[in-house]
Design an enzyme around this catalytic site. Structure first.
Site, mmCIF file in Angstrom:
data_model
loop_
_atom_site.group_PDB
_atom_site.id
_atom_site.type_symbol
_atom_site.label_atom_id
_atom_site.label_comp_id
_atom_site.label_asym_id
_atom_site.label_seq_id
_atom_site.Cartn_x
_atom_site.Cartn_y
_atom_site.Cartn_z
ATOM 1 N N ALA A 88 -2.599 -53.767 40.822
ATOM 2 C CA ALA A 88 -2.666 -54.538 39.578
ATOM 3 C C ALA A 88 -1.702 -55.727 39.635
ATOM 4 C CB ALA A 88 -2.338 -53.645 38.384
ATOM 5 N N TYR A 89 -0.536 -55.519 40.227
ATOM 6 C CA TYR A 89 0.445 -56.601 40.320
ATOM 7 C C TYR A 89 -0.127 -57.782 41.105
ATOM 8 C CZ TYR A 89 4.728 -59.158 41.266
ATOM 9 O OH TYR A 89 5.678 -60.153 41.352
ATOM 10 N N HIS A 90 -0.853 -57.508 42.175
ATOM 11 C CA HIS A 90 -1.381 -58.576 43.031
ATOM 12 C C HIS A 90 -2.743 -59.096 42.559
ATOM 13 C CE1 HIS A 90 1.780 -58.507 46.051
ATOM 14 N NE2 HIS A 90 1.747 -57.187 46.036
#
Length: 390
Positions: free
Chosen positions: A294-296
């Site tokens: 999700a961060y990337h």
């Protein structure tokens, strides 16, 4: 404290059923009649047979018994019901079985059922061992020759016995930090029986797990280094080398312990996260919620991404977390610590950098009173993540 009696306490605590009895002269052969085996009183029979014997018939059962937490025998439980006999015995201990020698007359025999085929047996032959075992279950010598009731055992005794059990099974010099943390949680959970605190009181659970791991680590240290220290050292170099080894291992353990216990709390609260997630430039925040993926994913809303660092102490190292997640620049970053108190100036610096401290609730009182309202306890952080991930 006796390691053997602690092992017996631990076996009884974990087993299905157990009984204990003092070995008589007949049991140990002083009367010449020990060939019939160890006599089992009728109140103790449910430990060796699921159903009592029927008068007029003999019956037996072969099991494996692990003795003294050390060696195993193929042993026979038998009921003699034919003719005038009506008694239960434990027989067939194998050639050279030393625990039924005459010197063990008056020793305390403990038999524990792990399952229908596997048992554990202990023979406690010193006054200290016997008293330690009986006291653990609130028993007197008159309470033997029957099933051991578990209601009398106290949590500290369970804890001590479980620590010994863990140490006695180690096949490495020192277990990994992950294994040590896992063992500490298991022992604490079993001894004090408050698994619900993982959800209802995670602050207390984190402190309890951390304290238990310290006790466990100290016990392993004592086992590994205690005799070496008592022997003394031939040179200062020899002493400093061992001291350096001990201190480095302590620092390494402490650094990972908090992270392991937080992971267990997050798992217990069904949070989504990645530990040691890789962000930009191979940076590794301790936790990213809900995931590294999700961060990337730049289509994933940045307001639903949370970063948490875990540092046992943070007086001087808290700034390390500021550049661990570029996507969160200008947003709150969370820092969980076991540090008890920092200066008002440091707290003001943290606030200016949008760092939110997460501290076990009982420790918040050690911080400057006029700034305590800035600190989150562990439960508040977990509830916040649940709400964001909902």
């Amino acid at each position: 404290m006796s390691r053997l009696s602690d092992a017996a306490v631990n076996a009884v605590n974990k087993g299905e059923k157990s009984f204990c009895k003092f070995l008589s002269a007949n049991d140990t052969g002083l009367t010449g009649g020990h060939q019939a085996g160890i006599y089992v009183s009728k109140p103790s029979v449910p430990v060796i047979f699921n159903e009592p014997g029927v008068k007029g018939e003999n019956k037996d059962k072969w099991v494996k018994v692990k003795w003294q937490n050390d060696f195993q025998t193929d042993t026979r439980f038998v009921y003699y019901g034919k003719g005038t006999r009506n008694e239960y015995r434990i027989t067939n201990f194998g050639k050279g079985f030393e625990l039924l020698n005459a010197e063990y007359t008056g020793a305390l025999l403990v038999i524990t059922k792990d399952n229908d085929e596997e048992y554990q047996g202990f023979v406690l032959n010193t006054e200290a061992e016997i008293n330690h075992f009986l006291n653990a279950f609130g028993m007197s010598p008159a309470d033997t020759n029957r099933i051991i009731l578990m209601s009398g055992i106290d949590s500290e005794t369970v804890e001590r016995a479980a620590i010994y059990d863990f140490i006695s099974k180690l096949d490495v010099d020192f277990p990994s930090s992950a294994l040590m943390s896992e063992a500490a949680r298991k022992i604490q959970n079993e001894a004090y029986d408050h698994m619900e605190y993982i959800v209802s009181n995670p602050d207390k659970k984190l402190i309890d797990w951390t304290n238990m791991e310290f006790s466990l680590f100290k016990a392993v240290e004592q086992l590994r280094y205690g005799s070496r220290i008592k022997e003394g050292f031939d040179s200062v170099d020899e002493f400093t080398a061992l001291a350096s080894q001990v201190m480095n291992r302590r620092k390494s353990r402490a650094g990972k312990s908090l992270e392991h216990h937080l992971s267990a709390l997050f798992d217990g609260n069904n949070l989504l996260y990645t530990s040691q997630a890789v962000t930009e430039g191979n940076k590794k925040p301790d936790f990213i919620f809900p995931s590294q993926e999700a961060y990337h994913d730049f289509e994933f809303p940045v307001e639903k991404i949370i970063s948490l660092a875990a540092k046992t102490t943070c007086k001087d190292r808290w700034r390390q977390i500021l550049n661990e997640a570029d996507r969160l620049k200008g947003r709150q970053k969370f820092l969980c610590t076991l540090q008890q108190g920092i200066t008002p100036a440091q707290m003001d610096e943290m606030q200016a950098e949008q760092v939110v401290l997460v501290v076990p609730k009982p420790y918040i009182a050690t911080y400057p009173a006029d700034r305590q309202d800035r600190i989150w306890d562990v439960r508040k952080f977990i509830e916040y993540v649940k709400e964001v991930e909902k």
